[in-house]
Design an enzyme around this catalytic site. Sequence first.
Site, PDB file in Angstrom:
ATOM      1  CD  GLN A  48      -1.090  -1.052   3.558  1.00 24.41           C
ATOM      2  OE1 GLN A  48      -2.303  -1.148   3.381  1.00 24.41           O
ATOM      3  NE2 GLN A  48      -0.483  -1.547   4.618  1.00 24.41           N
ATOM      4  CD  GLN A  79      -5.470   2.712  17.938  1.00 29.36           C
ATOM      5  OE1 GLN A  79      -5.595   1.519  17.644  1.00 29.36           O
ATOM      6  NE2 GLN A  79      -4.804   3.572  17.218  1.00 29.36           N
ATOM      7  CG  ASP A 103      -1.777   1.586  14.809  1.00 29.31           C
ATOM      8  OD1 ASP A 103      -2.082   1.513  16.004  1.00 29.31           O
ATOM      9  OD2 ASP A 103      -2.526   1.160  13.897  1.00 29.31           O
ATOM     10  CD  GLU A 123       0.285  -4.305   9.737  1.00 31.76           C
ATOM     11  OE1 GLU A 123      -0.634  -3.899  10.452  1.00 31.76           O
ATOM     12  OE2 GLU A 123       0.289  -4.216   8.483  1.00 31.76           O
ATOM     13  CG  ASP A 173      -6.579  -2.133  14.441  1.00 29.35           C
ATOM     14  OD1 ASP A 173      -7.391  -1.484  13.764  1.00 29.35           O
ATOM     15  OD2 ASP A 173      -5.550  -1.636  14.927  1.00 29.35           O
TER      16      ASP A 173
HETATM   17  N1  AAT Z   1      -5.196   1.070  14.343  1.00 33.58           N
HETATM   18  C1  AAT Z   1      -5.213   1.651  13.047  1.00 33.58           C
HETATM   19  C2  AAT Z   1      -6.323   1.258  12.246  1.00 33.58           C
HETATM   20  C3  AAT Z   1      -6.332   0.426  11.212  1.00 33.58           C
HETATM   21  S1  AAT Z   1      -4.867  -0.296  10.780  1.00 33.58           S
HETATM   22  C4  AAT Z   1      -5.145  -1.630   9.752  1.00 33.58           C
HETATM   23  C5  AAT Z   1      -3.855  -2.444   9.543  1.00 33.58           C
HETATM   24  O1  AAT Z   1      -4.244  -3.709   8.977  1.00 33.58           O
HETATM   25  C6  AAT Z   1      -2.831  -1.851   8.574  1.00 33.58           C
HETATM   26  O2  AAT Z   1      -1.628  -1.649   9.250  1.00 33.58           O
HETATM   27  C7  AAT Z   1      -2.698  -2.904   7.457  1.00 33.58           C
HETATM   28  O3  AAT Z   1      -1.380  -3.026   6.948  1.00 33.58           O
HETATM   29  C8  AAT Z   1      -3.149  -4.172   8.181  1.00 33.58           C
HETATM   30  N2  AAT Z   1      -3.632  -5.273   7.314  1.00 33.58           N
HETATM   31  C9  AAT Z   1      -4.406  -5.186   6.214  1.00 33.58           C
HETATM   32  N3  AAT Z   1      -4.612  -6.397   5.672  1.00 33.58           N
HETATM   33  C10 AAT Z   1      -3.974  -7.308   6.459  1.00 33.58           C
HETATM   34  C11 AAT Z   1      -3.811  -8.732   6.405  1.00 33.58           C
HETATM   35  N4  AAT Z   1      -4.355  -9.455   5.427  1.00 33.58           N
HETATM   36  N5  AAT Z   1      -3.086  -9.333   7.385  1.00 33.58           N
HETATM   37  C12 AAT Z   1      -2.512  -8.597   8.386  1.00 33.58           C
HETATM   38  N6  AAT Z   1      -2.639  -7.247   8.467  1.00 33.58           N
HETATM   39  C13 AAT Z   1      -3.344  -6.598   7.522  1.00 33.58           C
HETATM   40  C14 AAT Z   1      -7.662   0.223  10.555  1.00 33.58           C
HETATM   41  C15 AAT Z   1      -8.347   1.509  10.197  1.00 33.58           C
HETATM   42  C16 AAT Z   1      -9.778   1.386   9.707  1.00 33.58           C
HETATM   43  C17 AAT Z   1     -10.162   2.502   8.762  1.00 33.58           C
HETATM   44  C18 AAT Z   1     -11.634   2.712   8.660  1.00 33.58           C
HETATM   45  N7  AAT Z   1     -12.028   3.516   7.503  1.00 33.58           N
END
Ligand code: AAT
Length: 306
Positions: A48, A79, A103, A123, A173
């Site tokens: 991304q 969070q 994060d 992650e 998350d």
């Molecule tokens: N706490 C911050 C909010 C988030 S972060 C979402 C995280 O999910 C990102 O760091 C992304 O890299 C990770 N992610 C995405 N797909 C996967 C996967 N398949 N496996 C592991 N991690 C993944 C979410 C915000 C929500 C926004 C609402 N509009």
Amino acid sequence: VVSGWFSESRLYSDKMGKLLYYNNPMWPGEAHSLKVEKILYQGKSDYQEILVFESSAYGKVLALDGIVQLTEKDECAYQEMMAHLPLCSIPSPKTVLVVGGGDGGVLREISRHSSVEIIDICEIDDLVIDVCKKFFPDLSVGFDDPRVRLHVGDAVQFLRNAPEGMYDAIIVDSSDPIGPAQQLIEKPFFETIAKALKPGGVLCNQAESLWLHTHLIQDVLSVCRQTFKGSVHYAWTSVPTYPSGVIGFILCSTDGPPINFLSPINPIEKQKGALNFRRELRFYNSEIHRAAFALPSFARRELSSL
Ligand code: AAT
């Protein structure tokens, strides 16, 4: 970012090179904007586009593929709720898995719970982790806890290989289901989660906006009702910088000791040191926990009759 404003829509150029916007399909016809003071980081990982900027109203902002993931000012509302709604609903959580959350903010919140012994996190994008360590130390402090075990990879794969009955709680998350998070709202993924949970274990899943995504929420709720034999509930919170200003969570429990999400059995106020561990709780308390499950009439009609 055009003329000093970041907008949750995307830019593209037509054949003549003219810059045009298209709306994100998850919120057609609207795009929340933040005034940019300074761009701090722009980069592209294997998964991304990553952007960090200083906004004039919400502090530093992290955006992935042009979508706001967090701002310093309102991250607490997301969070804290995401971690404490599930962990305060079970008597003594010991093993917890976080999916996404690179994060570190959800880790920071989980670490308030002294009963917890293992915090696994899966992650997909290690660049998110590195960028947050540099620009969001108040969140990435979550990684410093010795109970944390970091796994960099796709959570779909991770959960396929997870030991059965390993976790008391799993917290998803994840980003919106476009891009790497696509599979995280599909039935096979939830089935691996149910398997990885202990009897009476709980799932808390990022579940979008009541105002924008009723159909998506209905679909995910019905998959969860088929997959989780305990209870399934929708809760929500106010996050001004997420689309429509609110975001929800789906809470599920597996077969086993019944879990009553609506009334925290393990209240945060009764846990020694939890309210002030590393920093004061800003948003969550037991009263807001109970209130989070109250749904507006339209949502009650649309979400409960499945
Ligand atoms: N706490 C911050 C909010 C988030 S972060 C979402 C995280 O999910 C990102 O760091 C992304 O890299 C990770 N992610 C995405 N797909 C996967 C996967 N398949 N496996 C592991 N991690 C993944 C979410 C915000 C929500 C926004 C609402 N509009």
